[in-house]
Design a protein around this motif. Sequence first.
Motif, PDB file in Angstrom:
ATOM      1  N   ASN A  20       0.827  -1.210   0.000  1.00 30.74           N
ATOM      2  CA  ASN A  20       0.000   0.000   0.000  1.00 30.74           C
ATOM      3  C   ASN A  20       0.864   1.264   0.000  1.00 30.74           C
ATOM      4  N   LEU A  21       1.922   1.267   0.811  1.00 30.58           N
ATOM      5  CA  LEU A  21       2.822   2.421   0.834  1.00 30.58           C
ATOM      6  C   LEU A  21       3.462   2.646  -0.528  1.00 30.58           C
ATOM      7  N   MET A  22       3.884   1.564  -1.168  1.00 27.45           N
ATOM      8  CA  MET A  22       4.535   1.684  -2.471  1.00 27.45           C
ATOM      9  C   MET A  22       3.537   2.125  -3.545  1.00 27.45           C
ATOM     10  N   SER A  37       7.103  10.498   3.711  1.00 26.65           N
ATOM     11  CA  SER A  37       6.080   9.897   4.565  1.00 26.65           C
ATOM     12  C   SER A  37       6.148   8.369   4.503  1.00 26.65           C
ATOM     13  N   ALA A  38       6.321   7.834   3.303  1.00 24.50           N
ATOM     14  CA  ALA A  38       6.413   6.382   3.145  1.00 24.50           C
ATOM     15  C   ALA A  38       7.662   5.842   3.830  1.00 24.50           C
ATOM     16  N   LEU A  39       8.790   6.554   3.724  1.00 25.55           N
ATOM     17  CA  LEU A  39      10.019   6.117   4.401  1.00 25.55           C
ATOM     18  C   LEU A  39       9.833   6.129   5.914  1.00 25.55           C
ATOM     19  N   THR A  53      13.799  -3.615   0.180  1.00 26.08           N
ATOM     20  CA  THR A  53      13.669  -3.293  -1.244  1.00 26.08           C
ATOM     21  C   THR A  53      12.852  -2.014  -1.426  1.00 26.08           C
ATOM     22  N   ALA A  54      11.735  -1.915  -0.717  1.00 23.98           N
ATOM     23  CA  ALA A  54      10.901  -0.708  -0.790  1.00 23.98           C
ATOM     24  C   ALA A  54      11.692   0.514  -0.334  1.00 23.98           C
ATOM     25  N   GLU A  55      12.463   0.355   0.713  1.00 26.88           N
ATOM     26  CA  GLU A  55      13.280   1.443   1.238  1.00 26.88           C
ATOM     27  C   GLU A  55      14.288   1.931   0.184  1.00 26.88           C
ATOM     28  N   CYS A  56      14.921   1.016  -0.517  1.00 25.39           N
ATOM     29  CA  CYS A  56      15.871   1.380  -1.577  1.00 25.39           C
ATOM     30  C   CYS A  56      15.187   2.133  -2.706  1.00 25.39           C
TER      31      CYS A  56
END
Length: 101
Positions: A20-22, A37-39, A53-56
Amino acid sequence: TASQPNIGFDTALVEKRIRNLMDDAGGLYRTEPALKSALDALADLEPTGLMRTAECILHSALIRIESRGAHQRRDYPERDDSNWLHHVALNAHGMTALPIR
């Protein structure tokens, strides 16, 4: 059925939250506030491979302040070859700009 190991958190719930964040922040159209906000939200989740992976992806999108190909920043809609004609590589130690050959 085989029992699942007790890892202390619901992996399906964490995966859904990350997806959802991505979708919201890391999709085709991105902005600095949404990426930050997502980070921040990821920092509150249990670390998983998907989270890393999402963080990268989010960090890379945040530092590239231009639009290029499928990377579209609503707050930086123009392509900027003079500053961003290179790849961004991430690893556990940070980010590196790699020239395009």
